[in-house]
Design a protein around this motif. Structure first.
Motif, short mmCIF file in Angstrom:
data_model
loop_
_atom_site.label_atom_id
_atom_site.label_comp_id
_atom_site.label_asym_id
_atom_site.label_seq_id
_atom_site.Cartn_x
_atom_site.Cartn_y
_atom_site.Cartn_z
N ASN A 107 0.84 -1.20 0.00
CA ASN A 107 0.00 0.00 0.00
C ASN A 107 0.88 1.25 0.00
OD1 ASN A 107 -2.54 -1.41 0.31
ND2 ASN A 107 -1.91 -1.83 2.41
N ASN A 145 -5.96 -5.01 2.49
CA ASN A 145 -6.76 -4.44 3.58
C ASN A 145 -6.90 -5.39 4.78
OD1 ASN A 145 -8.98 -3.57 0.89
ND2 ASN A 145 -7.30 -2.31 1.63
N GLN A 199 -7.52 2.10 -5.97
CA GLN A 199 -8.47 2.44 -4.91
C GLN A 199 -8.49 1.41 -3.80
OE1 GLN A 199 -9.21 2.21 -8.18
NE2 GLN A 199 -11.26 1.39 -8.56
N VAL A 200 -8.11 0.17 -4.11
CA VAL A 200 -8.06 -0.87 -3.07
C VAL A 200 -6.84 -0.62 -2.17
CG1 VAL A 200 -7.96 -3.35 -2.62
CG2 VAL A 200 -9.26 -2.49 -4.56
N LEU A 203 -7.67 2.42 -0.05
CA LEU A 203 -8.68 2.17 0.98
C LEU A 203 -8.06 1.86 2.34
CD1 LEU A 203 -11.74 1.83 1.60
CD2 LEU A 203 -11.50 -0.57 0.94
N THR A 204 -6.83 1.36 2.30
CA THR A 204 -6.14 1.05 3.57
C THR A 204 -6.00 2.31 4.43
OG1 THR A 204 -4.97 -0.71 2.45
CG2 THR A 204 -4.06 -0.01 4.54
N ASN A 206 -8.20 4.66 4.65
CA ASN A 206 -9.51 4.81 5.32
C ASN A 206 -9.64 3.85 6.49
OD1 ASN A 206 -9.92 5.20 2.16
ND2 ASN A 206 -11.24 6.64 3.21
N LEU A 207 -9.17 2.61 6.28
CA LEU A 207 -9.27 1.61 7.34
C LEU A 207 -8.40 1.97 8.54
CD1 LEU A 207 -9.40 -1.67 5.25
CD2 LEU A 207 -11.27 -0.65 6.56
N VAL A 220 -12.92 -5.56 5.41
CA VAL A 220 -13.95 -5.22 4.44
C VAL A 220 -14.77 -6.46 4.11
CG1 VAL A 220 -14.30 -4.53 2.03
CG2 VAL A 220 -12.55 -3.39 3.39
#
Length: 225
Positions: A107, A145, A199-200, A203-204, A206-207, A220
């Motif tokens: 990431n 994620n 985007q995957v 997304l980390t 956001n997590l 997720v």
């Protein structure tokens, strides 16, 4: 072990960066599922020490090597190194990784006082960078994620999350979905082509924000499938 899916029988999984939290956590789960695992690290000694520890903890077949040795040994090679050294490491192993399925779970994130945020990657994502540097390998993005804390914790018997699997070759994404499914509680879900990896990976960030706010190790789940 007989409970492995047919696609993974006789496959060895190498984990580059296998002494870091994410790599070590994935290696632990793969070994516990009955897959032969090779831990890769810049230091062969550190890899061997981690391998010994994981073999004792899981009863699995875990060995250690430097990253080049691990890349050579693996049929499926997971890249779990820090983003800073990602391009250099991958480019340097193009020969060893030729003809293999390479699973990139890196990431590209930055951190400041406001928390984690996604970095801009010239090629679009870490997975796309890996594919650009590995023209003779098949790169699949996955495991972005998943909480390293949960993977590493032997008390966690079921890691409650789906894993989005991204790639351009159906046979390879199917294989990596099967690999995801070897971890109790985890389900591999096809998430699109490699161009959708950004985007995957992002997304980390956001997590990480979720985890900070709720003191959790969030994952997720994809509904309705």
């Amino acid at each position: 072990m007989s409970n492995l899916p047919p696609s993974l029988v006789d496959k060895t999984v190498a984990v580059l960066g296998g002494t870091g939290p994410q790599g070590r956590g994935l290696a632990r789960r793969f070994a516990a599922a009955g897959l032969p695992v090779v831990i890769g690290s810049r230091s062969a000694e550190r890899a061997a020490a981690t391998a010994e520890e994981l073999a004792a903890a899981t009863g699995g077949a875990v060995t250690g090597a430097d990253n080049a040795g691990a890349a050579t040994s693996g049929d499926i090679v997971v890249v779990a190194v820090p983003w800073d050294g990602h391009g250099e490491l991958v480019a340097g192993l193009a020969g060893e990784l030729a003809g293999k399925v390479v699973v990139d779970c890196v990431n590209p994130l930055g951190f400041d006082k406001q928390g984690a945020y996604a970095l801009v990657v010239e090629e679009g994502s870490a997975a796309q960078q890996a594919q650009a540097l590995l023209p003779d390998s098949t790169v699949v993005g996955a495991f972005h994620n998943v909480s390293a804390v949960k993977l590493e914790d032997p008390e966690v018997t079921s890691v409650d999350t789906d894993v989005l699997v991204l790639g351009d070759v159906r046979e390879a994404t199917d294989l990596v979905q099967d690999l995801c499914d070897t971890i109790p509680g985890v389900r591999g879900v096809y998430g699109g082509r490699l161009r959708n990896a950004h985007q995957v990976e992002a997304l980390t960030a956001n997590l990480i924000s979720v985890n900070r706010r709720y003191k959790a190790h969030a994952g997720v789940r994809v509904t309705d499938i």
